[in-house]
Design an enzyme around this catalytic site. Structure first.
Site, PDB file in Angstrom:
ATOM      1  N   ASP A 148      37.740  36.050  40.799  1.00 14.18           N
ATOM      2  CA  ASP A 148      38.311  35.587  42.062  1.00 14.18           C
ATOM      3  C   ASP A 148      37.409  36.036  43.211  1.00 14.18           C
ATOM      4  O   ASP A 148      36.338  36.593  42.993  1.00 14.18           O
ATOM      5  CB  ASP A 148      39.722  36.151  42.224  1.00 14.18           C
ATOM      6  CG  ASP A 148      39.716  37.675  42.249  1.00 14.18           C
ATOM      7  OD1 ASP A 148      39.894  38.236  43.344  1.00 14.18           O
ATOM      8  OD2 ASP A 148      39.525  38.305  41.188  1.00 14.18           O
ATOM      9  N   HIS A 474      35.314  33.293  33.037  1.00 15.82           N
ATOM     10  CA  HIS A 474      36.369  32.980  34.003  1.00 15.82           C
ATOM     11  C   HIS A 474      35.877  33.474  35.356  1.00 15.82           C
ATOM     12  O   HIS A 474      36.112  34.613  35.759  1.00 15.82           O
ATOM     13  CB  HIS A 474      37.685  33.668  33.609  1.00 15.82           C
ATOM     14  CG  HIS A 474      38.813  33.368  34.558  1.00 15.82           C
ATOM     15  ND1 HIS A 474      39.581  32.229  34.447  1.00 15.82           N
ATOM     16  CD2 HIS A 474      39.290  34.047  35.629  1.00 15.82           C
ATOM     17  CE1 HIS A 474      40.493  32.226  35.405  1.00 15.82           C
ATOM     18  NE2 HIS A 474      40.328  33.326  36.142  1.00 15.82           N
ATOM     19  N   ASP A 519      35.522  31.783  24.122  1.00 14.91           N
ATOM     20  CA  ASP A 519      34.594  31.555  25.229  1.00 14.91           C
ATOM     21  C   ASP A 519      35.090  30.352  26.007  1.00 14.91           C
ATOM     22  O   ASP A 519      34.605  29.236  25.853  1.00 14.91           O
ATOM     23  CB  ASP A 519      33.177  31.329  24.697  1.00 14.91           C
ATOM     24  CG  ASP A 519      32.168  31.134  25.825  1.00 14.91           C
ATOM     25  OD1 ASP A 519      32.527  31.402  26.998  1.00 14.91           O
ATOM     26  OD2 ASP A 519      31.038  30.709  25.539  1.00 14.91           O
ATOM     27  N   GLU A 528      37.090  36.981  31.663  1.00 14.99           N
ATOM     28  CA  GLU A 528      36.762  37.198  33.064  1.00 14.99           C
ATOM     29  C   GLU A 528      35.600  38.188  33.160  1.00 14.99           C
ATOM     30  O   GLU A 528      35.248  38.872  32.191  1.00 14.99           O
ATOM     31  CB  GLU A 528      37.977  37.732  33.828  1.00 14.99           C
ATOM     32  CG  GLU A 528      37.793  37.692  35.337  1.00 14.99           C
ATOM     33  CD  GLU A 528      39.065  37.978  36.109  1.00 14.99           C
ATOM     34  OE1 GLU A 528      39.063  37.757  37.337  1.00 14.99           O
ATOM     35  OE2 GLU A 528      40.061  38.422  35.500  1.00 14.99           O
TER      36      GLU A 528
END
Length: 546
Positions: A148, A474, A519, A528
């Site tokens: 993020d 991610h 994956d 992540e």
């Protein structure tokens, strides 16, 4: 057909070298790029273990030191190709350091240094102090934390700590060049690693309030969609201060002041001034001020159930930086609280001795590193030594119980299991400095082999390093930038038997822990990335290459 698992990047000529087979073969061969046999050996049968579920056979070729490109061949199977060379890890070291540059927030990236991974400046607006009627605050800069675009004080402090303790213990880290803009300082230019760390330190200084306390995080109220960082225009919020963040910043600023004083005395003095200010706030606020997300907000919480280990680290770090015995006395007074907490299984995150933990939840291990850096013997320095050596012995025992010689138990395969491996590898690295046992080096090397492909998924968990390196982290920018390959050097969270996301839950619940991995960009609980999963690998590689 069976598979041959091995380190897909390669080996140093004089280190242990092995491959793991999941099928029976009495012998194996090492062949070069021309298919010429350069080594032949017998396998040893380990058997089946609970972390991999594989019936394993070990092909050890440690005695072979010829430099070049090779494959392991056994029966009808062959491994990927790998390198044996003094330079086997040069690219890896470059990549795992450079990835912090790609994660820069604000004005951080330039086309000259980011190339095709460049993006426009992002998150430049001032942040609203959540729940307070006060002026917005400039907190531009630093590193995006993970998949993020949030920036978190405790997470950032821990990543910086891994890197700066790496510098303190291993000077070779100062020599690593990884193509970032130069940073001028009082005595010329900073080494690349210190120039990059300064980006995060400058941001963390902005997270400190006038009274010395530190905001826990700056994020939007909820996670952004999968968009490029410059497209994330939602309002930024500074969420409440915590004693966790304040203690971690007091610790890491003191550590940084010692490192940077050799390059820029004014900057080092500023860091110490801010460290002392944070510590004074902690002294004036002895009760834990923990952190919980605002209602409705879903960005990273980074909760911790106590702040004893954080305060302990701060006291140890300031003692090592200043030599002032009052900080030693504070650390000594906190020791028993930390030790008592270590016995509370209902709260404990870390499997081993808490005085050897180098994660974001339990940080007392960083206090141990600071104590080891002090010149004189003391009760706490002895505690640090004994804790690390005892933990290293536990890890070696764990490694003996599986065919990959991996220092992990079934219970270690949690969210971010690769950080568990790396924290353990840090312990083994430091233990090797205290007592250079061959067994510590063997288990440490096996951990690196595991991360780079010698695992039952047959995947390297570092992007761009290894023939079968994972490709779908991610991570918002690499998911939507239109470039096939993610930037190199990103460490995946790795197998996680908790399977906490929808994609992960497509795996059978009885899957062996080492195989609980996909994956897939949607697998935030498996795949992540974070800054503090990369930073311990930098520490470990610096130790290995010293």
């Amino acid at each position: 057909m069976g598979k041959i698992f091995t380190n897909q990047v390669g080996f140093l000529p004089n280190c242990d070298k092995k491959a793991v087979l999941n099928f029976e073969s009495p012998d194996f061969k090492l062949v070069d790029e021309n298919q010429k046999i350069v080594f032949e050996g017998k396998t040893s049968h380990f058997g089946t273990d609970e972390i991999s579920g594989e019936d394993t056979y070990i092909a050890d070729f440690s005695s072979f030191t010829g430099q070049g490109k090779y494959k392991v061949v056994a029966g009808d199977a062959e491994s990927v190709s790998f390198d044996i060379s003094e330079k086997s890890y040069d690219k890896l070291m470059h990549d795992i350091c450079k990835c912090f540059y790609y994660l820069r927030c604000g004005h951080g990236l330039s086309k000259e240094f980011a190339g095709e991974y460049y993006h426009e400046p992002c998150h430049l607006t001032k942040a609203t102090v959540y729940g307070e009627d006060t002026d917005p605050v400039d907190v531009c800069g630093g590193w995006h934390d993970a998949g993020d675009y949030g920036r978190y004080s405790t997470a950032g402090a821990v990543a910086v700590a891994h890197l700066l303790y790496g510098v303190r213990f291993f000077n070779n880290l100062l020599d690593v060049k990884f193509d970032i803009p130069s940073e001028k300082c009082e005595k010329g230019e900073l080494p690349d690693i210190l120039a990059e760390v300064k980006v995060e330190l400058d941001f963390l200084m902005k997270m400190q309030r006038e009274n010395g306390s530190v905001w826990h995080k700056v994020t939007t109220f909820n996670h952004a969609d999968f968009i490029m960082p410059e497209e994330d225009k939602a309002e930024l919020f500074l969420f409440s201060v915590s004693s966790l963040a304040t203690a971690d910043i007091a610790a890491v600023f003191a550590l940084a002041s010692v490192v940077y004083k050799d390059y820029d005395s004014k900057y080092a003095d500023l860091l110490m001034e801010k460290s002392l200010k944070a510590y004074e706030w902690l002294q004036s606020n002895p009760e834990p001020l923990l952190f919980k997300n605002a209602e409705g907000s879903n960005t990273g919480e980074y909760p911790e159930p106590e702040d004893f280990s954080n305060r302990y680290w701060a006291a140890c770090s300031l003692y090592e930086a200043t030599g002032d015995k009052k900080y030693y006395d504070d650390a000594l007074a906190l020791r028993d609280k930390v030790a008592a907490y270590d016995k509370e299984d209902s709260f404990k995150f870390y499997q081993g001795n808490i005085f050897t933990c180098f994660g974001w939840t339990d940080v007392a291990g960083f206090g141990s590193l600071s104590m080891l850096l002090t010149g004189e013997d003391s009760e706490l320095k002895e505690l640090s030594k004994n804790s690390i050596l005892e933990e290293a012995e536990r890890l070696c025992k764990n490694a003996s119980e599986n065919g990959f010689n991996l220092c992990m138990l079934k219970s270690d395969f949690i969210w971010g299991s690769n950080m568990e491996v790396l924290k353990y590898m840090m312990v083994l690295t430091v233990a090797g400095l205290l007592d250079p046992k061959d067994e510590y080096k063997k288990v440490l090397t096996s951990g690196l082999d595991y991360l780079l492909g010698c695992n039952s998924m047959d995947v390297s968990y570092v992007t761009g390093n290894g023939e079968k390196a994972y490709r779908n982290p991610h991570l918002r920018p690499t998911a939507v930038d239109g470039i096939d390959e993610p930037w190199p050097g990103l460490v995946s969270g790795g197998p996680n038997s908790g399977l906490q996301d929808e994609k992960a839950q497509t795996l059978p619940k009885d899957t062996a822990p080492m195989k609980c991995y996909l994956d897939d960009v949607g697998c935030y609980s498996l795949n992540e990335i974070t800054i503090y999963w990369n930073s311990p690998l930098v520490f470990v590689m610096a130790g290995l290459l010293k």
